[in-house]
Design an enzyme around this catalytic site. Structure first.
Site, short mmCIF file in Angstrom:
data_model
loop_
_atom_site.label_atom_id
_atom_site.label_comp_id
_atom_site.label_asym_id
_atom_site.label_seq_id
_atom_site.Cartn_x
_atom_site.Cartn_y
_atom_site.Cartn_z
N ASN A 191 40.90 37.08 33.99
CA ASN A 191 40.93 36.07 35.05
C ASN A 191 41.09 36.82 36.37
O ASN A 191 42.17 37.33 36.65
CB ASN A 191 42.12 35.13 34.79
CG ASN A 191 42.41 34.20 35.96
OD1 ASN A 191 41.59 34.06 36.87
ND2 ASN A 191 43.58 33.57 35.93
N TRP A 192 40.01 36.89 37.14
CA TRP A 192 40.07 37.67 38.38
C TRP A 192 40.80 36.92 39.49
O TRP A 192 41.04 37.48 40.56
CB TRP A 192 38.64 38.02 38.84
CG TRP A 192 38.02 39.18 38.12
CD1 TRP A 192 38.48 39.79 36.99
CD2 TRP A 192 36.83 39.89 38.49
NE1 TRP A 192 37.66 40.83 36.62
CE2 TRP A 192 36.62 40.91 37.53
CE3 TRP A 192 35.90 39.76 39.52
CZ2 TRP A 192 35.54 41.79 37.59
CZ3 TRP A 192 34.82 40.64 39.57
CH2 TRP A 192 34.64 41.65 38.62
N LYS A 193 41.14 35.67 39.26
CA LYS A 193 41.82 34.85 40.28
C LYS A 193 41.04 34.93 41.60
O LYS A 193 39.82 35.00 41.58
CB LYS A 193 43.28 35.29 40.45
CG LYS A 193 44.02 35.38 39.11
CD LYS A 193 45.49 35.49 39.27
CE LYS A 193 46.13 35.70 37.90
NZ LYS A 193 47.57 35.58 37.91
N HIS B 205 45.67 26.40 34.35
CA HIS B 205 46.42 27.63 34.63
C HIS B 205 47.67 27.25 35.43
O HIS B 205 47.63 26.36 36.28
CB HIS B 205 45.54 28.60 35.41
CG HIS B 205 46.14 29.97 35.53
ND1 HIS B 205 47.16 30.25 36.40
CD2 HIS B 205 45.88 31.13 34.86
CE1 HIS B 205 47.50 31.52 36.26
NE2 HIS B 205 46.75 32.08 35.34
N GLU C 148 49.02 28.51 37.89
CA GLU C 148 48.85 28.58 39.36
C GLU C 148 48.16 27.31 39.87
O GLU C 148 48.42 26.86 40.98
CB GLU C 148 48.09 29.86 39.75
CG GLU C 148 48.99 31.08 39.58
CD GLU C 148 48.29 32.39 39.31
OE1 GLU C 148 47.06 32.47 39.49
OE2 GLU C 148 48.98 33.34 38.91
N GLU D 204 50.94 31.13 28.34
CA GLU D 204 51.26 32.03 29.44
C GLU D 204 52.61 31.64 30.04
O GLU D 204 52.67 30.71 30.86
CB GLU D 204 50.19 31.93 30.53
CG GLU D 204 48.81 32.30 30.07
CD GLU D 204 47.96 32.78 31.24
OE1 GLU D 204 47.54 33.93 31.20
OE2 GLU D 204 47.76 32.02 32.19
N GLY E 23 51.99 38.12 36.38
CA GLY E 23 51.97 38.97 37.56
C GLY E 23 53.31 39.61 37.89
O GLY E 23 53.48 40.14 38.99
N SER F 188 51.19 39.53 32.23
CA SER F 188 51.45 40.97 32.37
C SER F 188 50.96 41.81 31.20
O SER F 188 51.59 42.82 30.84
CB SER F 188 52.94 41.22 32.63
OG SER F 188 53.32 40.64 33.87
N GLY G 148 45.27 38.83 33.89
CA GLY G 148 45.00 38.70 35.31
C GLY G 148 44.78 40.07 35.93
O GLY G 148 43.69 40.64 35.86
N GLY G 149 45.84 40.63 36.53
CA GLY G 149 45.73 41.87 37.31
C GLY G 149 44.99 42.99 36.60
O GLY G 149 44.14 43.66 37.22
C1 PEP Z 1 46.95 35.17 34.39
O1 PEP Z 1 46.81 34.92 35.57
O2 PEP Z 1 46.42 34.44 33.56
C2 PEP Z 1 47.75 36.35 34.03
C3 PEP Z 1 48.13 36.45 32.80
O3 PEP Z 1 48.04 37.25 35.02
P1 PEP Z 1 48.69 38.72 34.83
O4 PEP Z 1 47.97 39.38 33.68
O5 PEP Z 1 48.41 39.42 36.13
O6 PEP Z 1 50.12 38.53 34.55
#
Ligand code: PEP
Length: 250
Positions: free
Chosen positions: A11-13, A97, A99, A167, A173, A212, A233-234
């Site tokens: 997920n590049w957000k 999600h 967010e 999640e 993050g 993470s 994500g990251g």
């Molecule tokens: C996400 O946004 O779905 C996520 C899991 O982010 P991260 O891997 O950066 O914690």
């Protein structure tokens, strides 16, 4: 007995420009050359890159989107429908999600409508659930997660059109992760709830862990019971980092 084929999804957000398509191409090369062994691979870029990424995709990595509106079209300035994302080449759409739930006040009811719109277009919905730190500290993890699952996942969900991503909000993050045992416990509770609701089909839904995940912890998290991949994500932004997570399935 059959098990779900794992999925490693990125997920590049709100990250990425036209030149980021080179990272996608680099990932495709790594996946084709090293082989994915036993998992599917997906990248969900921002809307602005979905069409270009999908049209240039060579096959080993699928392309998805991070959200959609629940209606097909109309007066919803700034929104994008599942139908439009299908037209742009997406095959998966993330809904619910944390967010989106936090920044846009999305309720389970809204997430449910979005998942239904994804299904109506023949795409796969990745339905996200997860507790906040305060909810976890209050001992409410299972109640929150199973409540979100019951109210966000449509009745017509099948293992082919729906994936559940657990999640924990406090792990997204932050660099913090639950233990493998904690992940196994909640994933097993999610699996039981799916079997109770959908019968034996409930055993075949993919259950992703997200929060993470990186190359250095993917090995231990991905072997947790009832974990069938990751939502990342990251660490999905750079092909090499993401490929290090895929290594958990090689
Ligand atoms: C996400 O946004 O779905 C996520 C899991 O982010 P991260 O891997 O950066 O914690």
């Amino acid at each position: 007995m059959n098990k779900p084929t794992p999925l490693v999804a990125g997920n590049w957000k709100m990250n990425g420009h036209a030149n980021s398509l080179a990272e996608f191409e680099a990932l495709e090369t790594l996946v084709s050359e090293k082989g994915t062994a036993s998992c599917d691979v997906l990248i969900c870029p921002p809307y602005t890159l979905v069409a270009a990424m999908a049209s240039g995709a060579k096959g080993p990595v699928a392309v998805g989107a991070q959200d959609c509106h629940f209606e097909v079209s109309g007066a919803h300035t700034g929104d994008i429908s599942a139908d439009m994302l299908k037209d742009a080449g997406a095959s998966y759409i993330i809904v619910g999600h944390s967010e989106r739930r936090a920044d846009h006040a999305e309720t389970d009811e809204i997430v449910l409508s979005k998942a239904k719109a994804v299904h109506a277009n023949g795409l796969v919905a990745i339905v996200c659930v997860g507790e906040t730190e305060a909810q976890r500290e209050a001992g409410k993890t299972e109640e929150i997660v199973l409540g979100q699952l019951a109210n966000s996942l449509p009745a017509e969900a099948t293992p082919d059109n729906s994936i559940v991503a657990y999640e924990p909000v406090w792990a997204i993050g932050t660099g913090k992760t639950p233990t493998t045992a904690d992940v196994a416990e909640i994933h097993t509770a999610i699996r039981s709830a799916l079997v109770e609701r959908f019968g034996t089909a409930g055993k075949m839904f993919k259950l992703l862990y997200g929060g993470s995940v990186k190359a250095s912890n993917a090995g231990e998290l991905m072997v947790a019971e009832n974990v069938n991949g990751a939502l990342v994500g990251g660490a999905s932004l750079k092909a090499h980092d993401f490929d290090g997570i895929i290594d958990a399935y090689r």
